[in-house]
Design an enzyme around this catalytic site. Structure first.
Site, PDB file in Angstrom:
ATOM      1  N   GLN A 198       0.835  -1.208   0.000  1.00 42.44           N
ATOM      2  CA  GLN A 198       0.000   0.000   0.000  1.00 42.44           C
ATOM      3  C   GLN A 198       0.867   1.255   0.000  1.00 42.44           C
ATOM      4  O   GLN A 198       0.605   2.217  -0.720  1.00 42.44           O
ATOM      5  CB  GLN A 198      -0.917  -0.023   1.229  1.00 42.44           C
ATOM      6  CG  GLN A 198      -1.842   1.164   1.355  1.00 42.44           C
ATOM      7  CD  GLN A 198      -2.839   1.237   0.218  1.00 42.44           C
ATOM      8  OE1 GLN A 198      -3.140   0.240  -0.426  1.00 42.44           O
ATOM      9  NE2 GLN A 198      -3.316   2.422  -0.076  1.00 42.44           N
TER      10      GLN A 198
ATOM     11  N   HIS B 195       2.368   3.063  -3.200  1.00 43.57           N
ATOM     12  CA  HIS B 195       1.530   3.801  -4.156  1.00 43.57           C
ATOM     13  C   HIS B 195       1.901   5.275  -4.209  1.00 43.57           C
ATOM     14  O   HIS B 195       1.967   5.873  -5.266  1.00 43.57           O
ATOM     15  CB  HIS B 195       0.050   3.700  -3.774  1.00 43.57           C
ATOM     16  CG  HIS B 195      -0.629   2.518  -4.382  1.00 43.57           C
ATOM     17  ND1 HIS B 195      -0.776   2.366  -5.733  1.00 43.57           N
ATOM     18  CD2 HIS B 195      -1.218   1.426  -3.840  1.00 43.57           C
ATOM     19  CE1 HIS B 195      -1.417   1.243  -6.000  1.00 43.57           C
ATOM     20  NE2 HIS B 195      -1.691   0.646  -4.857  1.00 43.57           N
TER      21      HIS B 195
ATOM     22  N   GLU C 162     -10.249   1.785   3.253  1.00 43.06           N
ATOM     23  CA  GLU C 162     -10.464   1.313   1.883  1.00 43.06           C
ATOM     24  C   GLU C 162     -10.217  -0.199   1.806  1.00 43.06           C
ATOM     25  O   GLU C 162     -11.019  -0.949   1.276  1.00 43.06           O
ATOM     26  CB  GLU C 162      -9.487   2.070   0.974  1.00 43.06           C
ATOM     27  CG  GLU C 162      -9.588   1.718  -0.485  1.00 43.06           C
ATOM     28  CD  GLU C 162      -8.520   2.414  -1.312  1.00 43.06           C
ATOM     29  OE1 GLU C 162      -7.590   3.021  -0.719  1.00 43.06           O
ATOM     30  OE2 GLU C 162      -8.599   2.349  -2.545  1.00 43.06           O
ATOM     31  N   HIS C 163      -9.064  -0.630   2.338  1.00 44.05           N
ATOM     32  CA  HIS C 163      -8.707  -2.058   2.360  1.00 44.05           C
ATOM     33  C   HIS C 163      -8.555  -2.500   3.811  1.00 44.05           C
ATOM     34  O   HIS C 163      -7.926  -1.805   4.608  1.00 44.05           O
ATOM     35  CB  HIS C 163      -7.355  -2.303   1.678  1.00 44.05           C
ATOM     36  CG  HIS C 163      -7.238  -1.738   0.304  1.00 44.05           C
ATOM     37  ND1 HIS C 163      -6.693  -0.483   0.061  1.00 44.05           N
ATOM     38  CD2 HIS C 163      -7.578  -2.241  -0.912  1.00 44.05           C
ATOM     39  CE1 HIS C 163      -6.708  -0.253  -1.252  1.00 44.05           C
ATOM     40  NE2 HIS C 163      -7.241  -1.295  -1.862  1.00 44.05           N
TER      41      HIS C 163
ATOM     42  N   ASP D 116      -6.256  -6.339  -5.913  1.00 41.55           N
ATOM     43  CA  ASP D 116      -5.940  -5.233  -6.815  1.00 41.55           C
ATOM     44  C   ASP D 116      -5.931  -5.681  -8.274  1.00 41.55           C
ATOM     45  O   ASP D 116      -6.319  -4.935  -9.165  1.00 41.55           O
ATOM     46  CB  ASP D 116      -4.542  -4.668  -6.509  1.00 41.55           C
ATOM     47  CG  ASP D 116      -4.519  -3.848  -5.235  1.00 41.55           C
ATOM     48  OD1 ASP D 116      -5.601  -3.497  -4.727  1.00 41.55           O
ATOM     49  OD2 ASP D 116      -3.405  -3.566  -4.734  1.00 41.55           O
TER      50      ASP D 116
ATOM     51  N   HIS E 222     -52.618  20.286  -8.182  1.00 36.16           N
ATOM     52  CA  HIS E 222     -52.393  18.857  -7.989  1.00 36.16           C
ATOM     53  C   HIS E 222     -53.720  18.167  -7.638  1.00 36.16           C
ATOM     54  O   HIS E 222     -54.057  17.114  -8.183  1.00 36.16           O
ATOM     55  CB  HIS E 222     -51.374  18.606  -6.861  1.00 36.16           C
ATOM     56  CG  HIS E 222     -49.938  18.808  -7.279  1.00 36.16           C
ATOM     57  ND1 HIS E 222     -49.450  20.015  -7.699  1.00 36.16           N
ATOM     58  CD2 HIS E 222     -48.892  17.942  -7.341  1.00 36.16           C
ATOM     59  CE1 HIS E 222     -48.149  19.888  -8.001  1.00 36.16           C
ATOM     60  NE2 HIS E 222     -47.790  18.628  -7.791  1.00 36.16           N
TER      61      HIS E 222
END
Lengths: 427, 427
Positions: free
Chosen positions: A256, A259, A324-325, A358, A417
């Site tokens: 991770q 990145h 996220e993960h 991934d 209406h």
């Protein structure tokens, strides 16, 4: 890598601070992007051509990448790479096919029909970054759910390089089934997708990752088209008890961290001993990595090891982070799903490392970042459909409820209406 | 009401122009809203209190509306109104329950588990306008899908009036099952929901209609929380052949027009005679309406009758407009669903007028406006859930694919990703 001991509030406030910093957008960038978007909307291709020259340093005759260029790219790519992409595609397709849904129609025998249609979007644009962040796997992850949804026209845009478009990206586009490819990028490409130009008809939704300018442009066109989520810095949380393998955990944290320096890798464990071992492994493995500089900076800035008293505490901290993960290195991880409230994608046990997801296993790698797993979801087939409701009443069915409808309409002061109901029963 | 004859392009360009005007946002308003949002984020309750005094002219001790005030409101409301709301609730619940979905888990016997969890959001904020646009029906339409999804905490905010909160709104909140009510409104209420204050814990998603300031505030907090769609001016398209009833059609067009001068009412027909009759009916019925001024201005500005050569042409024009509401006054309207590409809600036949859907029948009245039915959907149970994917591999299952994953990771230059796989098989 810093180790802290169960200071729940300080952990959470340092996460919050990190996210705040990373999502802070320079106002000048937002203004620049808005000007580009407005200009492309007004002047179309001419404006796109000018910005492409200015920002990418490339003069384009035509934006469209032809079938021949794609075929050449595919031919230039290694066979084992293509085979691996095809295998990943099979897994992504078989997973996402389970997300397909049906509409419904309901009739109860009283003269009333109610229903919901679920239909694919007509046309979707996929943004694919160029340069060092050119990821063929992202092409599959963004395009295949749209294909499965039944989207009729899938357009890919990607910034032009000096030597044309990255052949691995083109090969992935071919395998995924992209219909049209344009070598344009940045805010100008997002604006062209949203409003259309003479050479690029507009789309209904824009998905795909990009840098800050792309993200700001997507936000600026939201409403004129739909967009996928707003992505912030990415993160992994790994939870382990004393059975965790320090080498595996350190490797996953580093995958991770490599990145981007804003990525965060957080390890939460009940074992002080494992905490120390993982710290040592991270230091050691880091040295052998080609992207050691990025990964090291990320670990230094945003890496954290948290020692807690129980797995319940670990789940609690993770739920607050809404990662996220999330990897669970514990016995019987499936049972723990009942305690995980918020996480984009959950990796169970020691043989489901994040990179498996991934690239390969099938679940989408486009995931809610920066705590937005509280309310956003992984990219899915649902993101490429739209719904319509429908309704039919007989005269008799409407007559039975006409008074109730007019009471509600009159109370809201909407007499026309009410009148639309009563006029059908006037003598 | 202007009648035009089959000039497809001019019809569409005048629609586009109308929408452009109506969605143009004053830059100064956007800046003012951003300042309010930032201030509430920084100073919390104190800032909310100041803006409430400034914009609503009300000094609040506490924002929270207590159970006693709600009970009093319910007691003060007419019994037939409560009964009508309860009947509408039953229909809305029975329709939206069909939207509930299950997650999945898939195991193919090769040591691989893949799945998707679908779970309710924890907490949702519903914005309910005050004043003349206070609509109890909107409370039901926004809250009930969240209840059905299983949202644990539903918070309603609504601007304070001089005499407290509208009792019909409070009654609707009670019937719908709102958990907490705060009498605050405007951009300050949206910011409080998004970031939380000492007296109002933050929510995960904000839904509900509002004026321009509310819409701008929702856009400004998007990402910190999720929001529902961006709403623009509202519209109805009515399609009829020569069997259409001019009185019904005119009444339905006017029911849309009375909402707001920016609303548009468009009638598309194959019959020149019916076109003339509808025009005359609109003029005549307009005179009897309490809101004749608004409805008249809307018809004058945005009303249009289009005469086409065939129903296919009518469907084609309607698909280009992608209307929020579409009524089909033709024989066998269910068959026409196959030709309608884009519409928020479709009303089939002469006894399904739009107000039946607005108030009562069950499908949601929160619909994509201004052509966004191309890519947005009616509000539904889906808007109140989030998904998580999960994944487990055995060692053997991972070993079988390890080479393919590392090929993909290395090609993207992400060696730590590759390493996270290979380290598990090191000797």
């Amino acid at each position: 890598m810093k180790i802290v001991y169960g200071e729940r509030d300080s952990i959470l406030s340092s996460m919050a601070e990190l996210r705040e910093q990373a999502t802070a957008v320079e106002k000048t960038a937002a203004e620049a992007v808005e000007a580009i978007v407005a200009d492309v909307k007004a002047r179309g291709d001419e404006a796109v051509r000018e910005y492409t020259k200015r920002f990418d340093g490339v003069e384009l005759e035509s934006f469209r990448v032809g079938a021949e260029a794609v075929a050449q790219a595919v031919a230039s790519v290694e066979a084992d790479f293509l085979e691996a992409l095809e295998a990943a595609k099979r897994n992504i397709v078989s997973y996402h096919e389970k997300q397909k849904r049906q509409g419904f129609m309901d009739g109860d025998g009283t003269g009333i029909i109610r229903g919901q249609l679920i239909r694919p979007l007509e046309t979707v644009g996929v943004y694919v970054p160029g340069g060092t962040a050119a990821y063929p796997s992202s092409v599959l992850m963004n395009v295949l759910p749209a294909k499965i949804a039944g989207v009729g026209r899938i357009v890919m845009v990607t910034p032009p390089g000096k030597d044309g478009v990255n052949p691995y990206i083109l090969a992935a586009a071919q395998i995924a089934g992209v219909d049209e490819i344009y070598s344009i990028g940045g805010a100008q490409a997002v604006a062209a997708l949203a409003y259309g130009t003479a050479s690029l008809p507009r789309v209904d939704k824009i998905v795909g990752p990009g840098n800050m300018y792309v993200a700001l442009a997507k936000r600026a066109v939201f409403g004129a088209v739909n967009i996928d989520m707003i992505a912030g810095p990415s993160e992994i949380v790994v939870i382990a008890d004393e059975t965790g393998n320090p080498a595996y955990i350190a490797a996953d944290l580093l995958s991770q961290a490599e990145h981007d320096v804003n990525a965060s890798a957080i390890f939460i464990t009940t074992s002080k001993e494992l905490a120390e071992q993982v710290r040592a492994e991270v230091e050691q493995q880091l040295q052998a990595l080609p992207r050691a500089e990025i990964a090291g900076a990320s670990i230094e800035k945003n890496g954290l090891i948290v020692v807690v008293n129980s797995l319940e505490e670990a789940f609690d901290v993770s739920n607050e982070i809404a990662p996220e993960h999330l990897e669970l290195h514990i016995p019987d991880p499936v049972m723990a799903l009942g305690q995980i409230k918020h996480a984009g994608s959950i990796f169970l046990g020691p043989y489901a490392p994040e990179p498996l997801g991934d690239y390969f296993a099938g679940p989408n790698h486009v995931l809610p970042t920066s705590g937005t797993a509280r309310f956003f979801s992984p990219l899915s087939v649902d993101d490429f459909v739209k719904k319509s409701s429908f309704l039919s009443y007989t005269r008799e069915a409407l007559e039975q409820v006409k008074n109730q409808i007019t009471i509600l309409a009159e109370k809201e002061g909407l007499s026309a209406h009410a009148r639309a109901i009563t006029i059908r029963f006037d003598k």
